[in-house]
Write an enzyme that holds these catalytic residues in place. Structure first.
Site, PDB file in Angstrom:
ATOM      1  N   HIS A   1      66.900   1.229  89.562  1.00 37.81           N
ATOM      2  CA  HIS A   1      65.690   1.832  90.132  1.00 37.81           C
ATOM      3  C   HIS A   1      65.826   3.352  90.155  1.00 37.81           C
ATOM      4  CE1 HIS A   1      62.455   2.798  92.922  1.00 37.81           C
ATOM      5  NE2 HIS A   1      63.337   3.395  93.701  1.00 37.81           N
TER       6      HIS A   1
ATOM      7  N   TYR B   1      65.316  20.125  91.285  1.00 32.61           N
ATOM      8  CA  TYR B   1      64.337  21.204  91.105  1.00 32.61           C
ATOM      9  C   TYR B   1      63.706  21.127  89.729  1.00 32.61           C
ATOM     10  CZ  TYR B   1      66.536  23.009  95.274  1.00 32.61           C
ATOM     11  OH  TYR B   1      67.029  23.127  96.539  1.00 32.61           O
TER      12      TYR B   1
ATOM     13  N   SER C   1      68.891  13.936  74.620  1.00 38.18           N
ATOM     14  CA  SER C   1      67.443  14.090  74.522  1.00 38.18           C
ATOM     15  C   SER C   1      66.962  15.336  75.267  1.00 38.18           C
ATOM     16  CB  SER C   1      66.772  12.835  75.081  1.00 38.18           C
ATOM     17  OG  SER C   1      65.447  13.073  75.397  1.00 38.18           O
ATOM     18  N   SER C   2      67.463  15.505  76.505  1.00 42.06           N
ATOM     19  CA  SER C   2      67.009  16.651  77.291  1.00 42.06           C
ATOM     20  C   SER C   2      67.477  17.959  76.688  1.00 42.06           C
ATOM     21  CB  SER C   2      67.518  16.554  78.724  1.00 42.06           C
ATOM     22  OG  SER C   2      66.997  15.413  79.327  1.00 42.06           O
TER      23      SER C   2
ATOM     24  N   GLU D   1      68.847  19.436  88.978  1.00 40.39           N
ATOM     25  CA  GLU D   1      67.977  18.395  88.436  1.00 40.39           C
ATOM     26  C   GLU D   1      66.798  18.099  89.362  1.00 40.39           C
ATOM     27  OE1 GLU D   1      67.595  16.587  85.796  1.00 40.39           O
ATOM     28  OE2 GLU D   1      66.386  14.936  86.566  1.00 40.39           O
TER      29      GLU D   1
ATOM     30  N   TRP E   1      72.874   5.694  90.774  1.00 41.77           N
ATOM     31  CA  TRP E   1      72.508   6.712  89.783  1.00 41.77           C
ATOM     32  C   TRP E   1      73.469   7.889  89.802  1.00 41.77           C
ATOM     33  CZ3 TRP E   1      70.370  11.768  89.420  1.00 41.77           C
ATOM     34  CH2 TRP E   1      70.207  12.433  90.630  1.00 41.77           C
TER      35      TRP E   1
ATOM     36  N   HIS F   1      76.237  20.929  98.974  1.00 41.73           N
ATOM     37  CA  HIS F   1      75.716  20.241 100.164  1.00 41.73           C
ATOM     38  C   HIS F   1      75.638  18.732  99.966  1.00 41.73           C
ATOM     39  CE1 HIS F   1      71.533  20.990  98.374  1.00 41.73           C
ATOM     40  NE2 HIS F   1      71.669  19.703  98.409  1.00 41.73           N
ATOM     41  N   HIS F   2      75.798  18.280  98.722  1.00 41.09           N
ATOM     42  CA  HIS F   2      75.892  16.834  98.509  1.00 41.09           C
ATOM     43  C   HIS F   2      77.292  16.324  98.820  1.00 41.09           C
ATOM     44  CE1 HIS F   2      71.987  16.334  96.518  1.00 41.09           C
ATOM     45  NE2 HIS F   2      72.169  17.548  96.094  1.00 41.09           N
TER      46      HIS F   2
ATOM     47  N   ASP G   1      51.985  24.877  67.696  1.00 33.60           N
ATOM     48  CA  ASP G   1      52.823  23.705  67.977  1.00 33.60           C
ATOM     49  C   ASP G   1      54.066  24.230  68.677  1.00 33.60           C
ATOM     50  OD1 ASP G   1      54.102  21.232  68.011  1.00 33.60           O
ATOM     51  OD2 ASP G   1      53.306  20.674  66.057  1.00 33.60           O
TER      52      ASP G   1
ATOM     53  N   ARG H   1      72.102   3.527 103.815  1.00 30.40           N
ATOM     54  CA  ARG H   1      71.406   3.256 102.565  1.00 30.40           C
ATOM     55  C   ARG H   1      72.295   2.369 101.708  1.00 30.40           C
ATOM     56  NH1 ARG H   1      72.111   8.855  99.075  1.00 30.40           N
ATOM     57  NH2 ARG H   1      70.854   7.779  97.531  1.00 30.40           N
TER      58      ARG H   1
ATOM     59  N   LYS I   1      55.672  29.566  98.464  1.00 30.42           N
ATOM     60  CA  LYS I   1      54.729  28.880  97.585  1.00 30.42           C
ATOM     61  C   LYS I   1      53.683  28.124  98.397  1.00 30.42           C
ATOM     62  CE  LYS I   1      56.009  27.268  93.654  1.00 30.42           C
ATOM     63  NZ  LYS I   1      55.707  28.376  92.743  1.00 30.42           N
TER      64      LYS I   1
ATOM     65  N   SER J   1      49.687  24.184  91.291  1.00 24.17           N
ATOM     66  CA  SER J   1      49.119  25.533  91.262  1.00 24.17           C
ATOM     67  C   SER J   1      47.860  25.568  90.405  1.00 24.17           C
ATOM     68  CB  SER J   1      50.138  26.520  90.695  1.00 24.17           C
ATOM     69  OG  SER J   1      51.318  26.476  91.421  1.00 24.17           O
TER      70      SER J   1
ATOM     71  N   HIS K   1      71.963  18.721  91.493  1.00 23.47           N
ATOM     72  CA  HIS K   1      71.046  19.412  92.377  1.00 23.47           C
ATOM     73  C   HIS K   1      69.997  20.223  91.628  1.00 23.47           C
ATOM     74  CE1 HIS K   1      69.436  20.018  96.237  1.00 23.47           C
ATOM     75  NE2 HIS K   1      69.061  21.189  95.779  1.00 23.47           N
TER      76      HIS K   1
ATOM     77  N   THR L   1      60.340  28.358  98.633  1.00 23.58           N
ATOM     78  CA  THR L   1      59.467  27.189  98.702  1.00 23.58           C
ATOM     79  C   THR L   1      58.381  27.412  99.735  1.00 23.58           C
ATOM     80  OG1 THR L   1      61.511  25.983  98.334  1.00 23.58           O
ATOM     81  CG2 THR L   1      59.549  24.685  98.710  1.00 23.58           C
TER      82      THR L   1
END
Lengths: 422, 761
Positions: free
Chosen positions: B281, B465, B379-380, B463, B345, B510-511, B310, B658, B539, B476, B461, B536
């Site tokens: 998931h 963002y 791919s990325s 990621e 994950w 922080h993780h 293109d 969790r 924004k 926006s 992390h 943030t």
């Protein structure tokens, strides 16, 4: 993109011929080096071993025989691994050129429709989807591939059926790359995309793309280095023990053996790495020579002047081809020497199955893989230099490959001291 | 063309040829996963295991005798005198996780108990046939799974050349309830059905265009351009549809384990299934749903917004798409072959990197899963090269960096972050892969498990963002257009995004606040993480100020963006609890974390993606989406979403961990969990409205002109759908879109974008 040189696909049969030649070279080298010279030294090793064991059993001084035995064994490894490596590399080269060339030569020629009614036909490509399929198949079979190929490389034999899925994947990848090559071969510089915006206005888009790509590559090697440094600061290496660093004060010397511990004190063992360093630096120079020659503006009034003694430099085409070939051979030598060096380390019991071995083999191996990928690209460029030719208009292809190649050299210049000397 | 077709068919045929060899592998694809058997050599179908005497169903506590024989074709009686012929290992487990009865060998000195199973002793090594007794469990309502491994030994030194195989038998007790379809089967059936339906849908769509001349030949010539396309718009559409499909797959997975959690001490899913499902998931939702959907918008909109014909490298763009598509069989392969990856994950070693010893975390699917993740990385990276180069080089005349629309800016920042952080992740995962396949020791046996956490979160992390910043960009665009004025504080928006992009790289610790990090680093990461709230917050104020005083037009896309503002702010606030090291020790690995990241992932990213879909759908198809269905989608989706995820905060504070398979009734979490499950199902169902809306509107929606909403950027100046190549001639942007324009400037604004006069401030 737009109109390009018209190329007859039959030209690709030439690539198949190349493949044949390369395969023969591989087999001959294998025969001469691995079977011939390797066999000789193996024989010598066995003789010395017998004498050594005899002397040992009789209680005589056997140190001399032991040295001879070890020396003969290392010589045997040099030739055996060298020959085998050349054979495997030639097989890969031949397969790459042969399969790609054969498929391309059977393709019908693109029809040229010169109806300039401002209708931009949208050209697609099947390369991406085929390539991705190949990658998937290769990775699906990868664990079995490793299990099958490892004993094969160690000379233990065993069935090769486990490698089937991955091999199919690799062949599919080659087919996709071959298709890509066919699409690229007629490119003669017409329709090169030019950047339209700041800060790269007027530069080739491909060039910017390559620099961006190198940014990612820098991060890849930065990750290897930071992993290595983190691991290394945690190990009680002899160096840390002698410096009586913190927890390492009471640890016995030789507890942790790094690759550099085995390599740096012995010039003979360090030699392959040292030669490789210079091989790569020289190859960076030859690729620049290829670019310089291709881009130089020779006219009838200003013909290409080559020393008469060097027939392979007699005109622009031969010169570019020669410089590319020289780069290619230096790169190939790099791989062969690297594998010989690895075989010595493995012989001493330094395998991937230790944290020290893991980071050494994978970091230097990842670099070797970059070199090897570069060699495969170069194989195509030599073919293009031999058929379509690189000139002022499309010579930038060599430049962009050269950027990658310089980066790979530069990475080695950082890897060599960090993994071999430190 | 014909040869190419033949080649593809040949490749497929070869694949089919290869298929039996991995289905014949005892544990599916890959050498990993001999599941508790320290079998040596390779798994091979040349070795056969013959088991005689086990019943089809058992009576409680009855004793059965059976024999097991190894038949090795390749070395029938090798090395008779070496004393090494073969070995066995037997594991009996019951379906409810209890003991599967007692297996003993006759005579008993031929075997001993090891790691919960029966294994041969060195005496037992001298033969290839053994007799056993099995005492069935006392509970005859369970099904016992017998895993019987046999290892044929060739007698040589070492383990090279040996072959092993296994036999798996399911023996039901006489009172066992009929084997109900396991959730795995349900899931697979659902996915396969969905794929078939999609295939038929495409076929039907094609048939409908021209029923007269329909033939399979024509169908191929319709399908072929899609498979070989390099056009950014078609690639974008495929990215989006792919992401949408896996959004539903990931949702289905979530609903299955929500059903498991609805009741205390439930056993709807087994432990393994639960672990695999939440792993898949998470991975599906982030890598296969959110990122491809964003990539879809990036592909479609970005070149239009900067006036490029293109992307810079169209073929490489298509390669990125197809590598993504072909990574999914690897990621899900474990589901097909038995056990799926269960390493979450985040894939933390040492659990995920154990090898060869049949330990936990070494499921057959795990190795394939890791390989799939590597493909995602490739791919990325490919899209990264493409987008960064495109933004740098292919902007049209007048599109200065500080005049780019905010969506383009957001994509640029996000791709840049992804591109720089991804290599660390790929290298970390490659180490994991090599631990699995080559017995390297990066993370276990003297290796360093924390190294992986650093490599992972250095990517992980940024990621988050990477996926949320494009969402900012979409919101926006949507809010500015809906308020009928251009965005307020354009420059501060750009600097805020770039600021998040920079600070995002120094917060990964922080993780790992609970990993034993030194207090100095903990406080450092605490400060940097809190710093993220500053841009943030800026924004959020800008968005509110854009709305303030505007004449807001409420459309489906507006409502989702407004919903985003609320939920994302809530998610951001709950996020501010985690950088505080002291609080984090309490909240770590609790449902509070789950609540937080679902508030930012769904409430932030998915809502913005919905918004973007309603907003740009007319541009891509030339038809509007149905507003009435859009309203229902928003009302049901938004309320059920909040009802489902809000209680998770409370559960987390109460201490529910969790990744827990189940919980006891005494904990008092049952009511909340039941509520969550009910609303999760409603939220899931509400997505069907959305899917139906897309399908229906694509064929029957109201036709629109170039600019149905009154947008403020270059993509609205071209036709809907745009031509290919997107701009035959490079346009010139003449209006400074970065300035603040009000509704009064709107007349002819889009026309003026390209050719007109400068519009006043």
């Amino acid at each position: 993109m737009s109109s390009t040189a018209s190329v007859d696909n039959n030209i690709w049969m030439k690539a198949v011929m190349y493949a044949g030649v390369i395969a023969v070279i591989g087999l001959v080298s294998y025969g001469a080096l691995a079977v011939g010279a390797g066999g000789y030294f193996h024989h010598e090793y066995e003789e010395n071993k017998e004498m050594y064991e005899e002397a040992k059993a009789n209680g005589e001084d056997y140190s001399e025989f032991k040295e001879d035995k070890e020396a003969a064994h290392l010589q045997y490894l040099n030739f055996k691994v060298g020959g085998t490596a050349i054979l495997y590399m030639c097989i890969v080269y031949a397969a790459f050129l042969g399969v790609g060339g054969f498929i391309n030569s059977t393709q019908p020629n693109e029809e040229h429709h010169d109806d300039h009614d401002d209708h931009h036909e949208h050209h697609g490509s099947f390369s991406p989807i085929i390539f991705a399929l190949g990658v998937m198949l290769f990775l699906m079979g990868f664990p079995e591939f490793v299990d099958t190929v490892t004993p094969l490389i160690n000379g233990e034999g065993g069935g090769a059926s486990g490698a089937l899925l991955s091999t199919i994947g690799l062949v599919v990848i080659v087919a996709a790359v071959g298709n890509w090559w066919r699409e690229d071969l007629p490119f003669n510089g017409e329709g090169e995309q030019i950047a339209t915006s700041w800060p790269f206005e007027g530069q080739d888009v491909r060039k910017v793309g390559l620099w961006v790509f190198i940014m990612s590559e820098i991060m890849v090697f930065a990750s290897f280095f930071s992993s290595y440094l983190r691991m290394r600061t945690e190990w009680c290496t002899d160096w840390a023990i002698r410096a009586e660093m913190g927890e390492c004060a009471d640890v016995a010397l030789g507890t942790v053996v790094t690759a550099s511990d085995l390599l740096r004190y012995d010039l003979g063992k360090l030699m392959p790495g040292a030669i490789n360093t210079f091989a790569l630096i020289i190859s960076s120079y030859t690729i620049v020579l290829a670019l310089k020659t291709a881009k130089s503006k020779y006219t009838e009034d200003n013909p290409f002047k080559a020393p008469k003694l060097l027939p392979f430099l007699k005109d622009k085409k031969s010169a570019v081809r020669f410089y590319l070939l020289a780069t290619f051979l230096l790169g190939s030598m790099f791989i062969v020497l690297k594998l010989i060096e690895w075989s010595h380390l493995i012989h001493e019991g330094f395998t991937i199955q230790s944290p020290q071995g893991s980071i050494f083999y994978i970091a230097t191996g990842a670099h070797g893989l970059h070199v090897f990928v570069g060699l495969l690209v170069m194989l195509y460029m030599i073919f293009k230099a031999d058929t379509i030719e690189f000139d002022e208009d499309n010579g930038q292809g060599i430049e962009y490959f050269g950027l990658y190649w310089h980066f790979v050299d530069l990475a080695w210049v950082a890897i060599f001291p960090a993994f071999y000397l430190y | 063309m014909k040869t190419r077709g033949i080649l593809i068919v040949l490749a497929l045929a070869l694949t089919l040829l290869a298929t039996p060899q991995f289905t014949a592998m005892p544990t599916g694809i890959g050498s990993a996963g001999n599941d508790g058997c320290s079998c040596h050599g390779g798994a091979s179908d040349l070795t056969e295991i013959v088991v005689i005497g086990l019943p089809e169903s058992f009576n409680a506590s009855e004793v059965y005798e059976f024999s097991m024989t190894i038949e090795a074709q390749d070395f029938p009686r090798a090395a008779e005198d070496s004393g090494r012929l073969g070995g066995y290992r037997i594991l009996a487990t019951a379906s409810d996780g209890s003991s599967g009865g007692l297996v003993e060998v006759i005579p008993s000195d031929l075997g001993h108990e090891m790691d919960g199973g029966l294994t041969h002793t060195s005496d037992g090594n001298m033969q290839r046939s053994w007799n056993f007794t099995w005492t069935a469990p006392a509970d005859d309502s369970v099904t016992v799974t017998m895993r019987i491994y046999g290892n044929a030994v060739n007698g040589g030194d070492g383990s090279g050349g040996d072959h092993w195989n296994q036999e798996i038998l399911n023996i039901g007790g006489i009172n066992a309830s009929g084997t109900s379809a396991p959730p795995l089967t349900i899931l697979m059936t659902a996915i396969l059905l969905a794929i078939i339906i999609i295939g038929l849908g495409v076929l039907w769509n094609f048939y409908q265009r021209d029923p007269e001349s329909f033939s399979m030949q024509n169908f191929w010539s319709y399908l072929k351009p899609w498979l070989s396309t390099t056009d950014h718009k078609e690639v974008g559409i495929m990215y989006f549809l792919f992401g949408m499909f896996f959004f539903l797959v990931g949702g289905l997975l979530a609903l299955l384990f929500r059903i498991q959690l609805a009741l205390p001490e439930n056993d709807f899913l087994s432990y393994d299934e639960y672990n695999s499902f939440f792993t898949l998931h998470g991975t599906t939702m982030i890598f296969l749903a959110a990122m491809p959907m964003i990539a879809g918008f990036m592909n479609y909109i970005l070149p239009l917004q900067i006036g490029a014909y293109d992307l810079a490298f169209p073929r490489i763009n298509a390669l990125g798409l197809w590598i993504l598509v072909f990574s999914t069989p690897l990621i899900f392969t474990g589901v097909w072959t038995g056990e799926a990856a269960d390493i979450t994950w985040v894939m933390y070693p040492p659990y995920s990197s154990l090898n060869n010893f049949g330990d936990l975390g070494n499921n057959p699917g795990t190795t394939a899963f890791i390989a799939g993740i590597l493909m995602l990385g490739a791919s990325s990276t490919l899209s990264g090269v493409n987008f960064i180069t495109t933004v740098f080089t292919l902007r049209a005349r007048g599109v200065d960096l500080m005049k780019m629309p905010l969506f383009t800016w957001s994509v640029f920042v996000s791709v840049f972050m992804l591109y720089v952080s991804l290599p660390a992740f790929v290298v970390g995962v490659a180490f994991l892969m090599l631990d699995h396949t080559m017995a390297a020791q990066f993370y276990t046996f003297g290796g360093d498990p924390l190294l992986f956490q650093h490599l992972f979160w250095f990517f992980g992390h940024p990621e988050v963002y990477v996926v949320v910043i494009p969402a900012f960009g979409i919101v926006s665009e949507v809010l500015a257009t809906s308020a009928r004025r251009s965005i307020f504080g354009y420059k501060s928006m750009v600097f805020a995004m770039a600021g998040i992009g920079v600070v995002g790289f120094v917060v990964w610790g922080h993780h790992m606040l609970t990993s034993g990090m030194s207090p100095f680093w903990r406080s450092l990461f605490m400060v940097t993480t809190m710093l993220v709230a500053v841009p943030t917050g800026a924004k959020i104020f800008n968005w509110i100020w854009t709305l303030q005083g505007g004449s807001i037009k409420l459309q489906s896309h507006t409502m989702w963006s407004l919903g985003f503002l609320i939920t994302f702010t809530l998610g951001g606030l709950s996020g501010m609890f985690f950088p505080v090291a002291g609080l984090d020790i309490h909240f770590h690995d609790s449902y509070f974390v789950v609540a937080h990241f679902h508030y930012v992932f769904i409430g932030g990213i998915i809502f913005a993606l919905f918004s973007g879909t309603y907003y740009w759908f007319p541009k891509a198809t030339g038809k509007k989406m149905d507003e009435r269905l859009g309203l229902w989608h928003f009302l049901i989706g938004f309320t059920s979403y909040n009802a489902a995820f809000w209680p998770m905060h409370a559960l987390g504070i109460q201490g529910m961990p969790r990744r827990t398979h189940t919980y006891l009734a005494e904990t008092g979490w049952a009511e909340y969990n039941m509520t969550i499950t009910i609303f999760a199902i409603i939220f899931g169902l509400s997505q069907l409205i959305f899917v139906w809306n897309i399908i229906k509107s694509a064929s029957k929606g109201d036709k629109v002109e170039n600019d149905p909403w009154g947008g403020w950027s270059l993509e609205w100046s071209t036709t809907s759908p745009p031509p290919t190549p997107s701009f035959a001639e490079m346009p010139t942007l003449r209006v400074d879109t970065s300035r603040h324009h009000g509704d009064e400037d709107k007349a002819g604004f889009v026309e003026n974008l390209v050719k007109g006069k400068e519009v006043g401030n």
